[in-house]
Design a protein around this motif. Structure first.
Motif, PDB file in Angstrom:
ATOM      1  N   PRO A 189      -0.061  -1.281  28.870  1.00 10.63           N
ATOM      2  CA  PRO A 189       0.714  -1.772  27.724  1.00 10.63           C
ATOM      3  C   PRO A 189       1.169  -0.633  26.824  1.00 10.63           C
ATOM      4  O   PRO A 189       0.700   0.507  26.920  1.00 10.63           O
ATOM      5  CB  PRO A 189      -0.302  -2.657  26.993  1.00 10.63           C
ATOM      6  N   LEU A 190       2.116  -0.954  25.938  1.00 11.85           N
ATOM      7  CA  LEU A 190       2.329  -0.091  24.798  1.00 11.85           C
ATOM      8  C   LEU A 190       1.084  -0.188  23.928  1.00 11.85           C
ATOM      9  O   LEU A 190       0.491  -1.259  23.810  1.00 11.85           O
ATOM     10  CB  LEU A 190       3.556  -0.540  23.999  1.00 11.85           C
ATOM     11  N   GLU A 191       0.661   0.906  23.328  1.00 15.76           N
ATOM     12  CA  GLU A 191      -0.567   0.855  22.548  1.00 15.76           C
ATOM     13  C   GLU A 191      -0.570   1.925  21.467  1.00 15.76           C
ATOM     14  O   GLU A 191       0.110   2.942  21.577  1.00 15.76           O
ATOM     15  CB  GLU A 191      -1.786   1.038  23.448  1.00 15.76           C
ATOM     16  N   CYS A 192      -1.341   1.655  20.425  1.00 20.05           N
ATOM     17  CA  CYS A 192      -1.511   2.619  19.364  1.00 20.05           C
ATOM     18  C   CYS A 192      -2.614   2.135  18.433  1.00 20.05           C
ATOM     19  O   CYS A 192      -2.937   0.938  18.404  1.00 20.05           O
ATOM     20  CB  CYS A 192      -0.218   2.799  18.570  1.00 20.05           C
ATOM     21  N   THR A 193      -3.211   3.055  17.691  1.00 22.27           N
ATOM     22  CA  THR A 193      -4.211   2.716  16.688  1.00 22.27           C
ATOM     23  C   THR A 193      -3.579   2.826  15.305  1.00 22.27           C
ATOM     24  O   THR A 193      -3.005   3.868  14.958  1.00 22.27           O
ATOM     25  CB  THR A 193      -5.421   3.657  16.775  1.00 22.27           C
ATOM     26  N   LEU A 194      -3.668   1.747  14.551  1.00 29.86           N
ATOM     27  CA  LEU A 194      -3.159   1.732  13.187  1.00 29.86           C
ATOM     28  C   LEU A 194      -4.260   2.123  12.223  1.00 29.86           C
ATOM     29  O   LEU A 194      -5.405   1.684  12.355  1.00 29.86           O
ATOM     30  CB  LEU A 194      -2.648   0.334  12.816  1.00 29.86           C
ATOM     31  N   ARG A 195      -3.873   2.925  11.232  1.00 30.97           N
ATOM     32  CA  ARG A 195      -4.785   3.356  10.182  1.00 30.97           C
ATOM     33  C   ARG A 195      -4.336   2.758   8.845  1.00 30.97           C
ATOM     34  O   ARG A 195      -3.212   2.240   8.749  1.00 30.97           O
ATOM     35  CB  ARG A 195      -4.815   4.882  10.106  1.00 30.97           C
ATOM     36  N   PRO A 196      -5.184   2.833   7.830  1.00 27.83           N
ATOM     37  CA  PRO A 196      -4.823   2.239   6.536  1.00 27.83           C
ATOM     38  C   PRO A 196      -3.463   2.714   6.029  1.00 27.83           C
ATOM     39  O   PRO A 196      -3.141   3.902   6.076  1.00 27.83           O
ATOM     40  CB  PRO A 196      -5.953   2.705   5.613  1.00 27.83           C
ATOM     41  N   GLY A 197      -2.662   1.761   5.576  1.00 26.46           N
ATOM     42  CA  GLY A 197      -1.343   2.064   5.054  1.00 26.46           C
ATOM     43  C   GLY A 197      -0.236   1.978   6.071  1.00 26.46           C
ATOM     44  O   GLY A 197       0.944   2.018   5.707  1.00 26.46           O
ATOM     45  N   GLU A 198      -0.580   1.844   7.360  1.00 26.83           N
ATOM     46  CA  GLU A 198       0.442   1.725   8.397  1.00 26.83           C
ATOM     47  C   GLU A 198       0.697   0.251   8.704  1.00 26.83           C
ATOM     48  O   GLU A 198      -0.201  -0.586   8.619  1.00 26.83           O
ATOM     49  CB  GLU A 198       0.003   2.452   9.670  1.00 26.83           C
ATOM     50  N   VAL A 199       1.941  -0.027   9.062  1.00 27.60           N
ATOM     51  CA  VAL A 199       2.372  -1.404   9.331  1.00 27.60           C
ATOM     52  C   VAL A 199       2.959  -1.468  10.731  1.00 27.60           C
ATOM     53  O   VAL A 199       3.825  -0.652  11.090  1.00 27.60           O
ATOM     54  CB  VAL A 199       3.433  -1.868   8.309  1.00 27.60           C
ATOM     55  N   LEU A 200       2.520  -2.429  11.521  1.00 31.95           N
ATOM     56  CA  LEU A 200       3.101  -2.649  12.849  1.00 31.95           C
ATOM     57  C   LEU A 200       4.015  -3.859  12.797  1.00 31.95           C
ATOM     58  O   LEU A 200       3.635  -4.915  12.280  1.00 31.95           O
ATOM     59  CB  LEU A 200       2.003  -2.905  13.880  1.00 31.95           C
ATOM     60  N   TYR A 201       5.222  -3.706  13.327  1.00 32.97           N
ATOM     61  CA  TYR A 201       6.120  -4.844  13.533  1.00 32.97           C
ATOM     62  C   TYR A 201       6.202  -5.121  15.026  1.00 32.97           C
ATOM     63  O   TYR A 201       6.345  -4.197  15.834  1.00 32.97           O
ATOM     64  CB  TYR A 201       7.530  -4.556  13.008  1.00 32.97           C
ATOM     65  N   PHE A 202       6.097  -6.407  15.415  1.00 33.00           N
ATOM     66  CA  PHE A 202       6.289  -6.783  16.815  1.00 33.00           C
ATOM     67  C   PHE A 202       7.294  -7.933  16.881  1.00 33.00           C
ATOM     68  O   PHE A 202       7.284  -8.838  16.058  1.00 33.00           O
ATOM     69  CB  PHE A 202       4.968  -7.192  17.476  1.00 33.00           C
ATOM     70  N   PRO A 203       8.214  -7.904  17.868  1.00 31.46           N
ATOM     71  CA  PRO A 203       9.253  -8.931  17.974  1.00 31.46           C
ATOM     72  C   PRO A 203       8.715 -10.255  18.516  1.00 31.46           C
ATOM     73  O   PRO A 203       7.553 -10.387  18.903  1.00 31.46           O
ATOM     74  CB  PRO A 203      10.259  -8.309  18.954  1.00 31.46           C
ATOM     75  N   ASP A 204       9.588 -11.213  18.578  1.00 34.16           N
ATOM     76  CA  ASP A 204       9.264 -12.564  19.032  1.00 34.16           C
ATOM     77  C   ASP A 204       8.752 -12.559  20.474  1.00 34.16           C
ATOM     78  O   ASP A 204       9.306 -11.886  21.344  1.00 34.16           O
ATOM     79  CB  ASP A 204      10.532 -13.422  18.941  1.00 34.16           C
ATOM     80  N   ARG A 205       7.659 -13.298  20.701  1.00 33.46           N
ATOM     81  CA  ARG A 205       7.100 -13.559  22.025  1.00 33.46           C
ATOM     82  C   ARG A 205       6.525 -12.328  22.724  1.00 33.46           C
ATOM     83  O   ARG A 205       6.265 -12.376  23.924  1.00 33.46           O
ATOM     84  CB  ARG A 205       8.140 -14.260  22.939  1.00 33.46           C
TER      85      ARG A 205
END
Length: 224
Positions: A189-205
């Motif tokens: 998969p696409l992957e990453c670790t988010l840390r405080p202050g970061e925002v992930l956007y993911f599209p529909d479905r």
């Protein structure tokens, strides 16, 4: 049982306009750091505050996820989301726990204080839990944003036309330990670790699963 961490936004949204006082809270807000190793590789594209609305629509809104950095100031939430302050404000309030699993529907209501003091513990790979190593197994829904306030949160994402190989009653941690290493590079998969202050956007479905590397506080907003 995995705590419905998505309930925390319902508790915290009314506090978003409160001006924080001087912050003398412990590092990490008093929440426990985890022992789950962090994967340094990140295959999700990143953008910063220079990303315009029109460019976001053109490049990401309908096609692929993106991690946004430096686009929000969550200091008010950070000041209010420490372990001590959340317990003081919401200790007796009930929170609903569930397996956070598409095929499991059992729900249990417990006081927030009981959840924090007795149920937040490192994840057993064989059981859905609520501390470090917990997470939500693969699922999909409409588009959304997820912002980390405390802790680190690892994400795994697949596009709608690429259904991930997973068992619906398997924890994300078990999937990471047993299935992920067997995947050819093209099937990862696409992957990453988010840390405080970061925002992930993911599209529909878009398929996505999460893994809390620490005890974490985060806010998710789902778009209709």
């Amino acid at each position: 049982m995995a705590a419905a961490a998505r309930l925390l936004p319902l508790l915290l949204l009314p506090l978003g306009w409160v001006r924080p006082g001087a912050c003398t809270d412990p590092p990490g807000g008093g929440w426990l750091a985890g022992t789950v190793p962090e994967e340094p590789r990140c295959t999700v594209e990143r953008a910063d505050a220079s990303l315009t609305y029109s460019l976001f629509l053109q490049r990401f809104a309908f096609s692929r996820p993106v991690i946004l950095g430096g686009v929000t100031d969550n200091s008010a939430f950070r000041a209010l989301c420490t372990r001590e302050k959340l317990l003081a404000a919401f200790g007796p309030f009930p929170v609903r726990l569930s397996t956070a699993n598409t095929y499991s529907y059992r729900k249990v209501d417990v006081p927030f204080q009981e959840y924090v003091e007795h149920l937040l513990k490192p994840q057993d790979p064989a059981r859905l839990g609520s501390g470090s190593g917990s997470g939500v197994p693969f699922h999909w829904h409409g588009p959304g944003f997820s912002e980390v306030i405390f802790g680190r949160k690892r994400w795994f994402l697949y596009p709608p036309n690429q259904t991930p190989h997973f068992h619906p009653n398997e924890t994300t941690l078990a999937w990471l330990q047993h299935t992920y290493p067997t995947l050819p590079p093209a099937q990862r998969p696409l992957e990453c670790t988010l840390r405080p202050g970061e925002v992930l956007y993911f599209p529909d479905r878009w398929w996505h699963a999460t893994l809390n590397l620490d005890t974490s506080v985060f806010i998710s907003t789902f778009l209709g």
